[in-house]
Scaffold this motif. Sequence first.
Motif, PDB file in Angstrom:
ATOM      1  N   ALA A  34      -1.079 -20.809  10.711  1.00  0.00           N
ATOM      2  CA  ALA A  34      -0.813 -21.797   9.657  1.00  0.00           C
ATOM      3  C   ALA A  34      -0.815 -23.211  10.220  1.00  0.00           C
ATOM      4  O   ALA A  34      -1.318 -24.149   9.573  1.00  0.00           O
ATOM      5  CB  ALA A  34       0.524 -21.485   8.983  1.00  0.00           C
ATOM      6  N   TYR A  35      -0.285 -23.377  11.418  1.00  0.00           N
ATOM      7  CA  TYR A  35      -0.261 -24.708  12.038  1.00  0.00           C
ATOM      8  C   TYR A  35      -1.680 -25.192  12.332  1.00  0.00           C
ATOM      9  O   TYR A  35      -1.997 -26.377  12.147  1.00  0.00           O
ATOM     10  CB  TYR A  35       0.563 -24.670  13.320  1.00  0.00           C
ATOM     11  N   ALA A  36      -2.531 -24.272  12.787  1.00  0.00           N
ATOM     12  CA  ALA A  36      -3.929 -24.635  13.021  1.00  0.00           C
ATOM     13  C   ALA A  36      -4.597 -25.075  11.723  1.00  0.00           C
ATOM     14  O   ALA A  36      -5.381 -26.037  11.704  1.00  0.00           O
ATOM     15  CB  ALA A  36      -4.675 -23.467  13.642  1.00  0.00           C
ATOM     16  N   GLY A  37      -4.291 -24.375  10.621  1.00  0.00           N
ATOM     17  CA  GLY A  37      -4.854 -24.769   9.329  1.00  0.00           C
ATOM     18  C   GLY A  37      -4.362 -26.130   8.874  1.00  0.00           C
ATOM     19  O   GLY A  37      -5.123 -26.928   8.317  1.00  0.00           O
ATOM     20  N   LEU A  38      -3.082 -26.405   9.108  1.00  0.00           N
ATOM     21  CA  LEU A  38      -2.530 -27.714   8.725  1.00  0.00           C
ATOM     22  C   LEU A  38      -3.144 -28.840   9.538  1.00  0.00           C
ATOM     23  O   LEU A  38      -3.427 -29.923   9.006  1.00  0.00           O
ATOM     24  CB  LEU A  38      -1.013 -27.702   8.909  1.00  0.00           C
ATOM     25  N   ARG A  39      -3.340 -28.610  10.817  1.00  0.00           N
ATOM     26  CA  ARG A  39      -3.897 -29.652  11.678  1.00  0.00           C
ATOM     27  C   ARG A  39      -5.357 -29.951  11.351  1.00  0.00           C
ATOM     28  O   ARG A  39      -5.873 -31.014  11.707  1.00  0.00           O
ATOM     29  CB  ARG A  39      -3.775 -29.243  13.148  1.00  0.00           C
TER      30      ARG A  39
END
Length: 290
Positions: A171-176
Amino acid sequence: MDKWESNRAWFLILPVFVIVAFSAIIPLMTVVNYSVQDIFGPGQRFFVGMEWFREVIHDERLHNALVRQLAFSCMVLLLEIPLGVLIALAMPKKGWGVAACLVLLALPLLIPWNVIGTIWITFTRPDIGLLGKTINDMGIAFDHTARPLDAWITVMAMEVWHWTPLVALLAYAGLRAIPDAYYQAAKIDGASSWAVFRHIQLPKMRGVLTIAVLLRFMDSFLIYAEPFVLTGGGPGDTTTFLSIYLVKIAVGQFDLGPAAAFSLIYFLIVLLFCWLFYQALQNVGTGESK
């Protein structure tokens, strides 16, 4: 010449086909062969057709294990996906805190599965375990080796602790990957935090969340080492999931025919549910894009 060069390129992936053949295709064909035979020993086998499949399909213990497995996998998804997204939203976007958070999140993922079970056995023991003894000292009876509900809670907590970091990292990769222009436009429009999450972050994370749901469903549906080490499938059959029941048939009873038929049915069930999840998530994304 170009066509010849293009055809020669296929030889570069020939080693991959050989490795897959020896690691997947040949074992699968062996399982298919065992599933239609009654094996008594070396050189002593008889063709039985679909008999083992009929026996497995009507096995009540398999039905109970399937219900437990579905309930476990659904609860895992309901807990890990929202928790992973919340952790990703709370993580810093720049500075030294990013590296620190990523390292801390990755630590549970680096621990081998059988070691995870051993850690949680010690952690939840009602006599000396930090968590188990603390709960009992508070006046709450807790013993995952004797109480079915406690066993379920312990296995669920162990699985959520172990794999929620994977969801958070995805999810963090998607947000970034979301461009800053979207946030700037939302700020100009005066959008609230919930509106930013609902209309910008969540749709942009659809791809990584699809991967997270599929990975976590497959992993949780095939779980074996952690609950086997922690509870051994007990107390009783409380935490006897499909994989544990399959091992009991194949290794404990040495019924290779029924075990082979069971494993093929197990494989097809996983493929079916993964396809259904994938189609459902794709349809949700298509509806939102419209």
